[in-house]
Enzyme design. Sequence first.
Site, PDB file in Angstrom:
ATOM      1  N   LYS A 183      -6.266 103.809  81.120  1.00  0.00           N
ATOM      2  CA  LYS A 183      -7.121 102.700  80.881  1.00  0.00           C
ATOM      3  C   LYS A 183      -8.634 103.205  81.391  1.00  0.00           C
ATOM      4  CE  LYS A 183      -7.998  99.810  84.665  1.00  0.00           C
ATOM      5  NZ  LYS A 183      -7.620  98.917  85.754  1.00  0.00           N
ATOM      6  N   ARG A 185     -12.263 101.537  82.215  1.00  0.00           N
ATOM      7  CA  ARG A 185     -13.068 100.310  82.489  1.00  0.00           C
ATOM      8  C   ARG A 185     -14.365 100.526  81.712  1.00  0.00           C
ATOM      9  NH1 ARG A 185     -12.362  95.721  84.991  1.00  0.00           N
ATOM     10  NH2 ARG A 185     -10.602  96.191  85.966  1.00  0.00           N
TER      11      ARG A 185
END
Length: 281
Positions: A183, A185
Amino acid sequence: MIISGSASTSLAASLSSHSKIPLGKTTHQFFPDGEFIIQTNFQGDHGIIVAATRSASDHLELLQLQDAVREAGATNITTILPYMGYARQDTVFESGQPLSARAMARSIGTGTDKVIIVNPHKNIVCDYFGVPAIALDASSILAQTLPFDLENPLFLAPDSGAISLAESIRDSYGGGDIDYFEKKRISSTEVHISPNTVDVTGRDVICVDDIISTGTTTSKSASILRDRGAKKIFVTCIHAILVAGARKMLFDSGIDAIYTTDTIATPETKVSVAPLLAKIL
Ligand code: R5P
């Protein structure tokens, strides 16, 4: 005696029942300027304050509770933070910004002798209180929320930071594979998920995270899993903040259910951290 903050009344009652420690009462008086003052019936030497600080008002209330309990004669105060707000701001992200988790922790630490935090985002926050603080890992109990007949289950962390959580839940469940996505952000409401090549066709997948706030991280992961033919997608987390719109985003992405604890009481709460807390009091 246990004293509860407004955001933790059910958990405090449950803790009282498991620990056999009496639960005190708290009332609030509000003033025209928006200030409030709390009133407790605390008695005894040891005050146990259970207060999730989901909002600024919860935080102010906790500071008042600590002071009221001390004023009422407590010589020992344990502050339990089922969920600690601002704990995700555990570093100075940019020059000119505060280390908010430390600022909040310092203020809480001045009114207590000990702190217990349930699954802080990172354990480093325990160093910021100025008094002994321990992190309680409640991940194992999330396994109790899951259907017992999961099909070839895969426990999926949306990022590498949640792998140990996924492992703990899988181990308590008693079987299943672990995998994780990458991931990045981009902003508080945008993430980029890089999926790996794991084959989920016909499998039940359990998306695991410590916190679900906007639901962006989990819904992006769930959409990928749904497109790849996952059978059912269950979501489980310790702290379900679930801001406005999060549930819709999650169910629109194809998840089947959300299961969480009572560190933040929500309709999705399926299991209590009270027995774990009672054991370490
Ligand atoms: C961040 O690293 C946390 O572990 C969670 O992944 C994050 O708080 C989830 O936030 P949201 O639901 O807003 O994507």
